[in-house]
Write an enzyme that holds these catalytic residues in place. Structure first.
Site, mmCIF file in Angstrom:
data_model
loop_
_atom_site.group_PDB
_atom_site.id
_atom_site.type_symbol
_atom_site.label_atom_id
_atom_site.label_comp_id
_atom_site.label_asym_id
_atom_site.label_seq_id
_atom_site.Cartn_x
_atom_site.Cartn_y
_atom_site.Cartn_z
ATOM 1 N N TYR A 99 0.839 -1.196 0.000
ATOM 2 C CA TYR A 99 0.000 0.000 0.000
ATOM 3 C C TYR A 99 0.882 1.257 0.000
ATOM 4 C CZ TYR A 99 -3.490 3.320 1.657
ATOM 5 O OH TYR A 99 -4.321 4.394 1.782
ATOM 6 N N ASP A 171 0.028 -7.784 6.221
ATOM 7 C CA ASP A 171 -1.141 -6.925 6.046
ATOM 8 C C ASP A 171 -2.212 -7.777 5.352
ATOM 9 O OD1 ASP A 171 -3.067 -5.145 5.020
ATOM 10 O OD2 ASP A 171 -1.607 -3.527 4.777
ATOM 11 N N LYS A 196 -11.605 -1.071 5.236
ATOM 12 C CA LYS A 196 -12.009 -1.761 4.026
ATOM 13 C C LYS A 196 -13.061 -2.834 4.364
ATOM 14 C CE LYS A 196 -8.770 1.000 2.631
ATOM 15 N NZ LYS A 196 -7.365 0.629 2.484
HETATM 16 C C1 LIG Z 1 -6.104 1.237 2.900
HETATM 17 C C2 LIG Z 1 -4.976 0.343 3.215
HETATM 18 C C3 LIG Z 1 -4.064 0.645 4.250
HETATM 19 C C4 LIG Z 1 -4.153 1.936 5.056
HETATM 20 O O1 LIG Z 1 -5.276 1.938 5.867
HETATM 21 P P1 LIG Z 1 -6.076 3.264 6.308
HETATM 22 O O2 LIG Z 1 -7.210 2.731 7.112
HETATM 23 O O3 LIG Z 1 -6.497 3.978 5.056
HETATM 24 O O4 LIG Z 1 -5.131 4.106 7.112
HETATM 25 C C5 LIG Z 1 -3.069 -0.276 4.527
HETATM 26 N N1 LIG Z 1 -2.946 -1.415 3.819
HETATM 27 C C6 LIG Z 1 -3.787 -1.724 2.808
HETATM 28 C C7 LIG Z 1 -3.594 -3.010 2.054
HETATM 29 C C8 LIG Z 1 -4.828 -0.861 2.461
HETATM 30 O O5 LIG Z 1 -5.643 -1.172 1.447
#
Ligand SMILES: *Cc1c(COP(=O)(O)O)cnc(C)c1O
Length: 380
Positions: A99, A171, A196
């Site tokens: 990301y 992640d 998400k």
């Molecule tokens: C959106 C996202 C992030 C960051 O998260 P936020 O809630 O926007 O701070 C980190 N990793 C991935 C894979 C993401 O899609």
């Protein structure tokens, strides 16, 4: 407890003081003490602990089969807190297509505090191995990645990180604990942008972490409480509400994504389709062994920026927006949105062409979604 039951009965359920079936929103900053340090129910100050947040933290620990969970004000607050576990001079290996915000905070913020990093294609285990230095302390990866859905072998990298005494952080935003449990595959920490799929309704920004080991749990708690990027009680409650339907949503996201990906692949006017559920996808076999599903994200190449633009203008049910994982379908152009800050030659090296379109498949009726994409692709 099976996973579908855990999403309803995991963590802390209801309220023992009132019998409320839903965990109440404890909108409170501080707690009365019976004497100095004599806490009524273990709570002292809400940065350190809040009952609504605690219920959510217990839930993510349960869902990821960890020993302790943590909730943060955003995915980036979660990731930044994890990186704050390391010291000046430490080196972290990160996926070369993680990301953008993760890259940014390491490259532009933590680098100023002396934390070093190497960008590596983590879908190639040998590349990861080659990048290990004497001062390497951790490997941070996403699988599958954005936007090409590249898959990394969590177990193989976990074995390697154990040999070299490194922390493996995954992640898991794209898969969620519904499809994939990195801790079971040997990772030490799992982090989510709960903004998400876990939240799922485009109404809350949050981050969650689960850890496998008490010792790292203690260390992370210390940093979480020291830095203070915690999630408030209202948003903690919204996330728990979202997670109750995570299983139903993920099943629908995936079923629809699979059908759209298979259909897109049959179209001669679509150059390539990236979806781990397709047999043609490079990471298909690996994804099938380490995850229980393939998720709801698809990227496909329509040939040119002009055609991608035309499609964006024509679609009716796919909303042009950043983010992903919500009930509503979203569409974006990685080269000009999420990955715009990457220099053009580097973007092409990574395979992020100007005609690449990314969709986050929502839970609308699948016939409507397919018809919508079809009329947009057919538009001249
Ligand atoms: C959106 C996202 C992030 C960051 O998260 P936020 O809630 O926007 O701070 C980190 N990793 C991935 C894979 C993401 O899609």
């Amino acid at each position: 407890m099976k996973l579908d039951t855990k999403m309803i009965h995991g963590g802390i359920v209801g309220d023992k003081y009132t019998g409320a079936v839903s965990v109440p929103i404890y909108q409170v900053s501080t707690y009365k003490q019976d004497g100095v340090g004599e806490l009524v129910a273990g709570y002292e100050y809400s940065r350190s602990g809040n009952p609504t947040r605690a219920a959510l933290e217990a839930l993510i620990a349960d869902l990821e089969n960890g020993v302790r969970g943590f909730a943060f004000a955003s995915g980036m607050a979660a990731i930044s807190t994890i990186v704050s576990l390391f010291n000046k001079g430490d080196h972290i290996i990160i996926g070369d297509d993680v990301y953008g915000g993760t890259y940014r905070v390491l490259h532009h913020v933590f680098s100023r505090f002396g934390i070093e990093m190497s960008l590596v294609d983590t879908s190639d285990v040998n590349e990861v191995k080659k990048a290990i230095q004497e001062n390497t302390r951790a490997i941070f990866l996403e699988t599958p990645t954005n936007p090409l859905l590249k898959v990394s072998d969590i177990s193989a990298i976990a074995d390697m990180s154990k040999e070299s005494d490194l922390l493996l952080i995954v992640d898991n935003t794209f898969m969620t604990p519904y499809w994939q449990n990195p801790l079971d595959l040997g990772a030490d920490m799992v982090v989510h942008s709960a903004t998400k799929y876990l939240g799922g309704h485009s109404d809350v920004v949050a981050g969650l972490v689960a850890v496998k080991d008490e010792e790292w749990g203690e260390k992370l708690f210390f940093v979480q409480n020291s830095i203070g990027g915690v999630l408030g009680p209202q948003d903690s409650w919204l996330l728990m509400r979202g997670i109750k339907t995570l299983g139903l949503r993920m099943k629908q996201h995936e079923q629809s994504a699979r059908r759209l990906a298979e259909w897109l692949e049959t179209r001669t006017d679509v150059e390539r389709v990236f979806y781990p559920g397709l047999k043609s996808h490079a990471g298909h076999e690996l994804a099938s062994t380490q995850a229980r599903g393939y998720g709801g994200m698809i990227s496909f190449d329509v040939g040119s920026a002009e055609r991608a633009d035309r499609i964006l203008k024509k679609v009716q049910y796919f909303t042009l927006a950043e983010s992903l994982g919500a009930v509503e379908s979203l569409i974006s152009i990685p080269s000009r949105m999420t990955h715009a800050s990457i220099p053009p030659h580097r973007r092409l090296e990574l395979g992020i062409t100007d005609g690449l379109v990314r969709i986050s498949v929502g839970i609308e009726d699948i016939d409507d979604l397919q018809a919508d994409l079809q009329q947009a692709l057919d538009a001249k």
